[in-house]
Motif scaffolding. Structure first.
Motif, PDB file in Angstrom:
ATOM      1  N   ASN A  68       3.396   4.394  -9.371  1.00 51.84           N
ATOM      2  CA  ASN A  68       2.503   4.795 -10.466  1.00 51.84           C
ATOM      3  C   ASN A  68       2.807   4.080 -11.780  1.00 51.84           C
ATOM      4  OD1 ASN A  68       1.166   6.668  -8.781  1.00 51.84           O
ATOM      5  ND2 ASN A  68       2.765   8.171  -9.164  1.00 51.84           N
ATOM      6  N   SER A  69       3.485   2.956 -11.691  1.00 48.15           N
ATOM      7  CA  SER A  69       3.770   2.127 -12.861  1.00 48.15           C
ATOM      8  C   SER A  69       2.763   0.979 -12.910  1.00 48.15           C
ATOM      9  CB  SER A  69       5.187   1.571 -12.769  1.00 48.15           C
ATOM     10  OG  SER A  69       5.367   0.466 -13.617  1.00 48.15           O
ATOM     11  N   PRO A  70       2.194   0.654 -14.073  1.00 51.87           N
ATOM     12  CA  PRO A  70       1.218  -0.439 -14.143  1.00 51.87           C
ATOM     13  C   PRO A  70       1.749  -1.761 -13.590  1.00 51.87           C
ATOM     14  CG  PRO A  70       1.126   0.854 -16.151  1.00 51.87           C
ATOM     15  CD  PRO A  70       2.289   1.372 -15.360  1.00 51.87           C
ATOM     16  N   ILE A  71       2.966  -2.134 -13.959  1.00 51.62           N
ATOM     17  CA  ILE A  71       3.542  -3.377 -13.441  1.00 51.62           C
ATOM     18  C   ILE A  71       3.798  -3.247 -11.944  1.00 51.62           C
ATOM     19  CG2 ILE A  71       5.435  -5.020 -13.625  1.00 51.62           C
ATOM     20  CD1 ILE A  71       3.560  -4.928 -16.041  1.00 51.62           C
ATOM     21  N   GLY A  72       4.282  -2.090 -11.525  1.00 51.89           N
ATOM     22  CA  GLY A  72       4.494  -1.852 -10.103  1.00 51.89           C
ATOM     23  C   GLY A  72       3.201  -1.939  -9.318  1.00 51.89           C
ATOM     24  N   VAL A  73       2.122  -1.426  -9.885  1.00 52.06           N
ATOM     25  CA  VAL A  73       0.808  -1.507  -9.237  1.00 52.06           C
ATOM     26  C   VAL A  73       0.363  -2.954  -9.093  1.00 52.06           C
ATOM     27  CG1 VAL A  73      -1.660  -1.061  -9.619  1.00 52.06           C
ATOM     28  CG2 VAL A  73       0.006   0.799  -9.841  1.00 52.06           C
ATOM     29  N   LEU A  74       0.595  -3.761 -10.118  1.00 54.01           N
ATOM     30  CA  LEU A  74       0.230  -5.181 -10.063  1.00 54.01           C
ATOM     31  C   LEU A  74       0.930  -5.871  -8.891  1.00 54.01           C
ATOM     32  CD1 LEU A  74      -1.053  -7.752 -11.306  1.00 54.01           C
ATOM     33  CD2 LEU A  74       0.983  -7.930 -12.748  1.00 54.01           C
ATOM     34  N   VAL A  75       2.230  -5.680  -8.781  1.00 52.19           N
ATOM     35  CA  VAL A  75       2.999  -6.313  -7.707  1.00 52.19           C
ATOM     36  C   VAL A  75       2.588  -5.748  -6.353  1.00 52.19           C
ATOM     37  CG1 VAL A  75       5.314  -6.692  -6.781  1.00 52.19           C
ATOM     38  CG2 VAL A  75       4.934  -6.766  -9.250  1.00 52.19           C
ATOM     39  N   SER A  76       2.421  -4.437  -6.289  1.00 51.61           N
ATOM     40  CA  SER A  76       2.040  -3.778  -5.035  1.00 51.61           C
ATOM     41  C   SER A  76       0.673  -4.253  -4.553  1.00 51.61           C
ATOM     42  CB  SER A  76       2.028  -2.260  -5.242  1.00 51.61           C
ATOM     43  OG  SER A  76       1.531  -1.599  -4.106  1.00 51.61           O
ATOM     44  N   ALA A  77      -0.283  -4.376  -5.469  1.00 47.05           N
ATOM     45  CA  ALA A  77      -1.636  -4.824  -5.089  1.00 47.05           C
ATOM     46  C   ALA A  77      -1.620  -6.241  -4.537  1.00 47.05           C
ATOM     47  CB  ALA A  77      -2.566  -4.734  -6.301  1.00 47.05           C
ATOM     48  N   LEU A  78      -0.841  -7.106  -5.153  1.00 49.13           N
ATOM     49  CA  LEU A  78      -0.757  -8.489  -4.661  1.00 49.13           C
ATOM     50  C   LEU A  78      -0.076  -8.542  -3.294  1.00 49.13           C
ATOM     51  CD1 LEU A  78       0.098 -10.408  -7.958  1.00 49.13           C
ATOM     52  CD2 LEU A  78      -2.129 -10.118  -6.844  1.00 49.13           C
ATOM     53  N   PHE A  79       0.901  -7.652  -3.073  1.00 53.03           N
ATOM     54  CA  PHE A  79       1.545  -7.592  -1.761  1.00 53.03           C
ATOM     55  C   PHE A  79       0.546  -7.139  -0.698  1.00 53.03           C
ATOM     56  CE2 PHE A  79       3.876  -5.069   1.448  1.00 53.03           C
ATOM     57  CZ  PHE A  79       4.621  -6.092   2.016  1.00 53.03           C
TER      58      PHE A  79
END
Length: 357
Positions: free
Chosen positions: A282-293
């Protein structure tokens, strides 16, 4: 750091689970993963496709994550994405203007469309305590059937009744220079928009009074109300922002990765955003990395299926296992706490033993 370890552990366990499935079904896990990752990273073109695939997931992941951070479970990102994309498509198809005018207006339309579609569940939650899971699911299907009838009635393509007319190039997020830079892939300006939105949402959550109030409501609604925070206002505002983010996913999908809307299809990216948010903690930066993965997995599974006899369902199973472990973050957190506690205890025992000697 702890959230990063939990997310990384979920990915590792997912990959291990996928390897076991491949081995049990008589396939070579090393070969499967080699082609899976080559499918998304083999060359600059495939890497661009991975970025493009992950772009709508960034928006839907942010949508779900933002609601999570404020104590709400927005399962309606699929419907908000569809309606936001529909509103943007109306502007792109009906308004005769230059791209410099169309694109900003389409962005605004997507934001408003998604926000309006999330407003109703937010209002029902705030005023009547109707659970947002139920109301957002219902809104998904209302959006589905609204677009099902509205597209053929107002935006129908000339020869195909099941999809809207194609957006003109000036009304899309496609950029020839960007596509050429990535070897002709379908990466588009939606990626830059997504990165900007990630930064804005991170700033709102972590650096503003509004973000503090929304998180306070999420942590404890009654304590926040006692502290003088407008709980009902915060709930509605949170759903509006969450819906707006999902609406931008519709713009990225229907005017970026594609150029029209097909009826009878509820975008899977809306539901996948839940997995992206969980894996991204639920972190914006974490979401960015997770979405690209996740974009990498989705791009690579087709290549893995084409180059081997491994069924694409294996890749779906890997994703499901990752989601499972990400969703059990409480259990993972306890395991990590126990492990770290054991290490400290052992280190303390060793120091104590040396002192006695």
């Amino acid at each position: 750091m702890r959230n990063f370890i939990i997310s990384l552990s979920a990915v590792v366990f997912g990959l291990i689970g996928g390897a076991i499935l491949m081995a049990v079904t008589g396939h070579d896990p090393m070969e499967g993963y080699r082609f899976l990752f080559q499918g998304g990273l083999k060359n600059i073109s495939r890497f661009g496709d991975t970025l493009a695939t992950g772009t709508p997931l960034i928006f839907t992941g942010l949508s779900v994550a933002f609601a999570f951070r404020t104590g709400l479970f927005n399962i309606g990102a699929a419907g908000q994405m569809l309606f936001g994309g529909f509103c943007a498509s109306i502007i792109g198809l009906k308004l005769d203007a230059s791209g410099a005018v169309l694109i900003p207006l389409m962005i605004i339309a997507a934001i408003l469309g998604g926000a309006v579609w999330a407003f109703i569940p937010g209002l029902l939650k705030a005023r009547f305590n109707v659970h947002e899971v139920v109301s957002t699911i219902m809104m998904n299907w209302i959006a589905y059937w609204t677009i099902y009838y509205a597209v053929p009635a107002y935006l129908k393509a000339e020869s195909v009744e099941t999809e809207s007319r194609a957006l003109p190039d000036k009304a899309t997020l496609k950029a020839a220079w960007l596509s050429d830079m990535f070897g002709g892939s379908y990466v588009n300006m939606g990626l830059f928009l997504a990165v900007i939105v990630v930064i804005i949402i991170a700033f709102i959550i972590n650096k503003t009074t509004l973000g503090y109030e929304l998180k306070a409501v999420g942590f404890n609604r009654h304590s926040a109300e006692y502290a003088g925070i407008g709980v009902n206002r915060s709930i509605i505002l949170s759903m509006l922002i969450s819906g707006a983010l999902a609406g931008l996913a519709g713009l990225a999908q229907y005017a970026g990765n594609g150029n029209n809307i097909q009826i009878g299809v509820l975008a899977t990216q809306g539901y996948d955003g839940i997995a992206v948010a969980l894996l991204g903690a639920n972190s914006p930066i974490g979401v960015l990395v997770s979405a690209l993965f996740f974009g990498l997995l989705y791009s690579g599974r087709g290549f893995m299926n084409a180059m081997t006899d491994i069924p694409p369902e294996i890749a779906d199973s890997i994703i499901a296992i990752i989601i499972y472990f990400a969703a059990t973050s409480v259990l993972m957190n306890r395991v990590i706490t126990w492990f770290l506690g054991r290490r400290r205890a052992n280190a303390g025992s060793a120091v104590s033993g040396k002192g006695k000697v």
